[in-house]
Design an enzyme around this catalytic site. Sequence first.
Site, PDB file in Angstrom:
ATOM      1  N   ILE A 116    -123.922 -29.934 -72.113  1.00  0.00           N
ATOM      2  CA  ILE A 116    -124.787 -30.841 -72.888  1.00  0.00           C
ATOM      3  C   ILE A 116    -124.701 -32.265 -72.343  1.00  0.00           C
ATOM      4  O   ILE A 116    -125.715 -32.973 -72.254  1.00  0.00           O
ATOM      5  CB  ILE A 116    -124.380 -30.813 -74.374  1.00  0.00           C
ATOM      6  CG1 ILE A 116    -124.570 -29.399 -74.953  1.00  0.00           C
ATOM      7  CG2 ILE A 116    -125.187 -31.824 -75.177  1.00  0.00           C
ATOM      8  CD1 ILE A 116    -124.080 -29.237 -76.389  1.00  0.00           C
TER       9      ILE A 116
ATOM     10  N   ASN B 154    -118.921 -37.224 -76.087  1.00  0.00           N
ATOM     11  CA  ASN B 154    -119.380 -35.827 -76.045  1.00  0.00           C
ATOM     12  C   ASN B 154    -118.296 -34.838 -75.651  1.00  0.00           C
ATOM     13  O   ASN B 154    -118.359 -33.675 -76.054  1.00  0.00           O
ATOM     14  CB  ASN B 154    -120.543 -35.753 -75.030  1.00  0.00           C
ATOM     15  CG  ASN B 154    -120.831 -34.338 -74.568  1.00  0.00           C
ATOM     16  OD1 ASN B 154    -121.405 -33.544 -75.306  1.00  0.00           O
ATOM     17  ND2 ASN B 154    -120.416 -34.014 -73.336  1.00  0.00           N
TER      18      ASN B 154
ATOM     19  N   TYR C 256    -111.026 -25.463 -83.579  1.00  0.00           N
ATOM     20  CA  TYR C 256    -112.316 -26.080 -83.222  1.00  0.00           C
ATOM     21  C   TYR C 256    -113.057 -26.530 -84.480  1.00  0.00           C
ATOM     22  O   TYR C 256    -113.558 -27.664 -84.553  1.00  0.00           O
ATOM     23  CB  TYR C 256    -113.178 -25.094 -82.433  1.00  0.00           C
ATOM     24  CG  TYR C 256    -114.507 -25.658 -81.985  1.00  0.00           C
ATOM     25  CD1 TYR C 256    -114.581 -26.525 -80.895  1.00  0.00           C
ATOM     26  CD2 TYR C 256    -115.690 -25.339 -82.647  1.00  0.00           C
ATOM     27  CE1 TYR C 256    -115.802 -27.054 -80.481  1.00  0.00           C
ATOM     28  CE2 TYR C 256    -116.907 -25.859 -82.239  1.00  0.00           C
ATOM     29  CZ  TYR C 256    -116.956 -26.712 -81.147  1.00  0.00           C
ATOM     30  OH  TYR C 256    -118.159 -27.232 -80.741  1.00  0.00           O
TER      31      TYR C 256
HETATM   32  N1  LIG Z   1    -122.574 -25.552 -76.163  1.00  0.00           N
HETATM   33  C1  LIG Z   1    -122.765 -25.436 -77.469  1.00  0.00           C
HETATM   34  O1  LIG Z   1    -123.404 -24.475 -77.939  1.00  0.00           O
HETATM   35  C2  LIG Z   1    -122.216 -26.488 -78.407  1.00  0.00           C
HETATM   36  C3  LIG Z   1    -122.517 -26.354 -79.767  1.00  0.00           C
HETATM   37  C4  LIG Z   1    -122.039 -27.329 -80.642  1.00  0.00           C
HETATM   38  C5  LIG Z   1    -121.317 -28.415 -80.169  1.00  0.00           C
HETATM   39  N2  LIG Z   1    -121.049 -28.522 -78.840  1.00  0.00           N
HETATM   40  C6  LIG Z   1    -120.275 -29.692 -78.394  1.00  0.00           C
HETATM   41  O2  LIG Z   1    -120.900 -30.301 -77.281  1.00  0.00           O
HETATM   42  C7  LIG Z   1    -119.916 -30.964 -76.479  1.00  0.00           C
HETATM   43  C8  LIG Z   1    -120.083 -30.562 -75.031  1.00  0.00           C
HETATM   44  O3  LIG Z   1    -119.826 -29.168 -74.923  1.00  0.00           O
HETATM   45  P1  LIG Z   1    -120.507 -28.229 -73.824  1.00  0.00           P
HETATM   46  O4  LIG Z   1    -120.937 -27.017 -74.528  1.00  0.00           O
HETATM   47  O5  LIG Z   1    -121.457 -28.990 -72.996  1.00  0.00           O
HETATM   48  O6  LIG Z   1    -119.177 -27.828 -73.009  1.00  0.00           O
HETATM   49  P2  LIG Z   1    -118.857 -27.734 -71.431  1.00  0.00           P
HETATM   50  O7  LIG Z   1    -117.538 -27.030 -71.389  1.00  0.00           O
HETATM   51  O8  LIG Z   1    -120.000 -27.154 -70.689  1.00  0.00           O
HETATM   52  O9  LIG Z   1    -118.685 -29.262 -70.980  1.00  0.00           O
HETATM   53  C9  LIG Z   1    -117.640 -30.054 -71.469  1.00  0.00           C
HETATM   54  C10 LIG Z   1    -117.293 -31.124 -70.450  1.00  0.00           C
HETATM   55  O10 LIG Z   1    -116.228 -31.913 -70.998  1.00  0.00           O
HETATM   56  C11 LIG Z   1    -115.270 -32.152 -69.973  1.00  0.00           C
HETATM   57  N3  LIG Z   1    -113.952 -32.414 -70.563  1.00  0.00           N
HETATM   58  C12 LIG Z   1    -113.107 -31.500 -71.112  1.00  0.00           C
HETATM   59  N4  LIG Z   1    -111.961 -32.099 -71.472  1.00  0.00           N
HETATM   60  C13 LIG Z   1    -112.094 -33.407 -71.176  1.00  0.00           C
HETATM   61  C14 LIG Z   1    -111.245 -34.535 -71.312  1.00  0.00           C
HETATM   62  N5  LIG Z   1    -110.006 -34.399 -71.815  1.00  0.00           N
HETATM   63  N6  LIG Z   1    -111.696 -35.746 -70.903  1.00  0.00           N
HETATM   64  C15 LIG Z   1    -112.931 -35.874 -70.366  1.00  0.00           C
HETATM   65  N7  LIG Z   1    -113.763 -34.833 -70.190  1.00  0.00           N
HETATM   66  C16 LIG Z   1    -113.357 -33.623 -70.595  1.00  0.00           C
HETATM   67  C17 LIG Z   1    -115.290 -30.883 -69.143  1.00  0.00           C
HETATM   68  O11 LIG Z   1    -114.733 -31.101 -67.836  1.00  0.00           O
HETATM   69  C18 LIG Z   1    -116.777 -30.547 -69.117  1.00  0.00           C
HETATM   70  O12 LIG Z   1    -117.420 -31.162 -68.025  1.00  0.00           O
HETATM   71  C19 LIG Z   1    -118.552 -30.571 -77.078  1.00  0.00           C
HETATM   72  O13 LIG Z   1    -118.064 -31.623 -77.896  1.00  0.00           O
HETATM   73  C20 LIG Z   1    -118.881 -29.345 -77.904  1.00  0.00           C
HETATM   74  O14 LIG Z   1    -117.980 -29.151 -78.966  1.00  0.00           O
HETATM   75  C21 LIG Z   1    -121.480 -27.576 -77.946  1.00  0.00           C
END
Ligand SMILES: NC(=O)c1ccc[n+]([C@@H]2O[C@H](COP(=O)([O-])OP(=O)(O)OC[C@H]3O[C@@H](n4cnc5c(N)ncnc54)[C@H](O)[C@@H]3O)[C@@H](O)[C@H]2O)c1
Length: 285
Positions: free
Chosen positions: A22, A93, A159
């Site tokens: 995202i 994020n 989570y």
């Molecule tokens: N994908 C979904 O369906 C979904 C749904 C609801 C909420 N979210 C939220 O969206 C956000 C992004 O999730 P996503 O699905 O894109 O996940 P993703 O795993 O594809 O991307 C997450 C990114 O965060 C980085 N990251 C992880 N730990 C880190 C740290 N300590 N410091 C800096 N960067 C760090 C990772 O390297 C990665 O690039 C999250 O907060 C997640 O909870 C996602």
Amino acid sequence: MATQQEVFGHGLAVITGAGAGIGEGLARHLAGLGMTVVVADIDEAAARRVAGDLPAPGRGIPYAVDVRDGDAVAGLARWVRSELGPVRLLIANAGLQQFGHLWDTPVAGWQRVMEVNVNGVFHCARAFLPDMLVDPGRSHVLVMASIGSVVSMPMQSSYIVSKHAVLALAECLHQEIGLVGADVNVAAVLPGAVLSDIFSSAGGVEHGDVDAAERHRRDMFSVRERAISPAEAGETIVEQAAQGEFYIVTQPDMVLGAMRSRAEQLAERRSPAVFRSRFVPQNDE
Ligand SMILES: NC(=O)c1ccc[n+]([C@@H]2O[C@H](COP(=O)([O-])OP(=O)(O)OC[C@H]3O[C@@H](n4cnc5c(N)ncnc54)[C@H](O)[C@@H]3O)[C@@H](O)[C@H]2O)c1
């Protein structure tokens, strides 16, 4: 009503966790509108890859940071201010998942989720807000919550706890900004399901019911059938942010349905029903 271009067509954005999923979708969309985007991620190679590939007229700047480290996030804020100038849009994020029964969850897995999903957002607020409060012109803070902020669900308790906390953080922060009268828009983003690495990179369990944790991971992969792309999520989130929504939702049918169920469950004092999969509450239990 303000357009995305009017609100986010210029200036500087900082996005944590922008090396994938995202965050990457948001970075691409905002650069396309014209913003300079600091692609901040713990994965330096991913930050470089995304930053180097953002569309014109904007541009990307990579920055390696671990949001668990408050000093490192403060260093990012200082570097951004001295090298690039005031921040118009901060998106906290970065976040990750953890599967398994609560009683099997490794202490390190629990702490990792809390430190990234909750403390990471707090560190961003502490590092960036003091300047954003006094900078001239309106600025924006998007806090990445989740559909998991308004449901409770077994097998990923850490989570869910973290995402309930971060929604509360965003709501409190919004009120505090109102108290001091600063020109900073705070919003909470509640994605429903977006294609990303979050389930494959999630922590599991080492002892206890390992199979149950991995079965849940596979169940969560089935959510992908209803998932939208990071590009679509980026566009939808930015559109609603430009319109000044506080609760930003990527899939209204899915997320608003969960919000209503939650509100009704609390108002009617119903015991939590087992939430099996695909974000459909089982009310018959
Ligand atoms: N994908 C979904 O369906 C979904 C749904 C609801 C909420 N979210 C939220 O969206 C956000 C992004 O999730 P996503 O699905 O894109 O996940 P993703 O795993 O594809 O991307 C997450 C990114 O965060 C980085 N990251 C992880 N730990 C880190 C740290 N300590 N410091 C800096 N960067 C760090 C990772 O390297 C990665 O690039 C999250 O907060 C997640 O909870 C996602």
